[in-house]
Design a protein around this motif. Structure first.
Motif, PDB file in Angstrom:
ATOM      1  N   MET A 159       0.851  -1.193   0.000  1.00 55.07           N
ATOM      2  CA  MET A 159       0.000   0.000   0.000  1.00 55.07           C
ATOM      3  C   MET A 159       0.894   1.252   0.000  1.00 55.07           C
ATOM      4  N   PRO A 160       0.662   2.215  -0.936  1.00 55.66           N
ATOM      5  CA  PRO A 160       1.466   3.436  -0.974  1.00 55.66           C
ATOM      6  C   PRO A 160       1.333   4.251   0.313  1.00 55.66           C
ATOM      7  N   ARG A 178       0.640   7.388   0.772  1.00 53.40           N
ATOM      8  CA  ARG A 178      -0.544   8.254   0.824  1.00 53.40           C
ATOM      9  C   ARG A 178      -1.766   7.478   1.290  1.00 53.40           C
ATOM     10  N   GLU A 179      -1.923   6.254   0.795  1.00 55.71           N
ATOM     11  CA  GLU A 179      -3.067   5.441   1.210  1.00 55.71           C
ATOM     12  C   GLU A 179      -2.944   5.045   2.683  1.00 55.71           C
ATOM     13  N   HIS A 180      -1.713   4.794   3.139  1.00 60.69           N
ATOM     14  CA  HIS A 180      -1.501   4.504   4.556  1.00 60.69           C
ATOM     15  C   HIS A 180      -1.946   5.676   5.428  1.00 60.69           C
ATOM     16  N   LEU A 219      -4.077   8.047   4.634  1.00 60.62           N
ATOM     17  CA  LEU A 219      -5.539   8.186   4.569  1.00 60.62           C
ATOM     18  C   LEU A 219      -6.226   7.146   5.458  1.00 60.62           C
ATOM     19  N   GLU A 220      -5.697   5.927   5.435  1.00 55.23           N
ATOM     20  CA  GLU A 220      -6.263   4.882   6.286  1.00 55.23           C
ATOM     21  C   GLU A 220      -6.077   5.217   7.760  1.00 55.23           C
ATOM     22  N   ARG A 236      -5.814   8.231   9.066  1.00 60.68           N
ATOM     23  CA  ARG A 236      -6.737   9.311   9.406  1.00 60.68           C
ATOM     24  C   ARG A 236      -8.147   8.787   9.607  1.00 60.68           C
ATOM     25  N   LYS A 237      -8.553   7.843   8.763  1.00 57.57           N
ATOM     26  CA  LYS A 237      -9.896   7.280   8.892  1.00 57.57           C
ATOM     27  C   LYS A 237     -10.044   6.527  10.207  1.00 57.57           C
TER      28      LYS A 237
END
Length: 258
Positions: A1-2, A4-6, A8-9, A11-12
């Motif tokens: 997983m890139p 940026r996606e880490h 975002l995850e 933060r969620k």
């Protein structure tokens, strides 16, 4: 997983955990009268049984409001703990194998009951602790206990007992990841037993032998239970390594014959 996606995850998951904490704190705010009544029950019982001039003191205009906020937050953390622990677990699990996920769930399933057992034991001993410590109040003197200090006292006692009961989970985790062998835990049993009783003496504020034994003996039993699990894990690891060595040896022999 890139990356940026880490992020975002993360933060969620943090956002969802924060929502759970807020909802738990709201529940704590609504339940505050009942929770505070339970907290001050040992002091009220002493006042009724012994006729002592004792009570919780709110020394300030904002002291009552501050107390309600702290109790609400504490209740919120406890009530929402399954939710924010799950959010943490959900953030970590994408990088774990299926077996590692099952192990993680197993640790959480063991840690929660053990912590709650230690916390319940602390609550069981709390009236005795308050009775012994307030017994040093001179005759005809007042003992107006600061509500803030009393809450801190209860929290430290509950957390100390709960942390003590988490010891076997930590031991098994260290053994499973290979940092400490079960045989090492067994060889250090004398020191572990001594430290259990020292911890029992320090964590119980009354200083009496009964309270120390009530905490030290269960921790000692849990220690040896964790040692037994560690020895089983050692044997499994030894069999697995032996099987891998046989496979590697068989492969080398096959190559030599070819």
């Amino acid at each position: 997983m890139p990356l940026r996606e880490h992020l975002l995850e993360l933060r969620k998951r943090v956002g969802r955990a924060a929502i759970g904490l807020v909802l738990g704190a709201v529940a704590g705010w609504l339940l505050y009268p009942t929770v505070f009544e339970i907290l001050q029950a040992p002091v009220v019982r002493l006042q009724e049984d012994r006729g002592l001039l004792i009570g919780l003191n709110f020394g300030g205009v904002l002291a009552g409001f501050d107390m309600q906020i702290k109790v609400s937050l504490f209740v919120g953390v406890l009530v929402s703990s399954p939710w924010w622990v799950y959010q943490l677990w959900a953030f970590i699990t994408p990088g774990l194998t299926r077996r590692e996920r099952l192990v993680t769930v197993g640790f959480l399933a063991a840690a929660v009951p053990l912590f709650l057992t230690g916390a319940f034991l602390a609550w069981f001993l709390l009236p005795q602790a308050v009775g012994v410590l307030t017994g040093f109040t001179p005759q005809d003197a007042f003992n107006l206990i600061s509500a803030q200090e009393y809450l801190s006292f209860v929290m430290r006692m509950v957390l100390a007992f709960g942390a003590g009961f988490l010891l076997p989970v930590i031991m098994v985790a260290l053994t499973m990841v290979g940092l400490v062998e079960g045989r090492s835990w067994l060889h250090g049993w004398r020191v572990a037993v001594m430290l259990s009783f020292v911890f029992g003496a320090v964590a119980t504020p009354t200083g009496d032998a009964v309270s120390m034994l009530v905490l030290a003996i269960p921790i000692t039993i849990l220690y040896f239970a964790a040692v037994a699990i560690g020895l089983v894990l050692d044997r499994r690891r030894a069999r697995r390594l032996a099987a891998e060595d046989e496979e590697d040896g068989g492969g080398v022999i096959a190559e030599q014959r070819a």
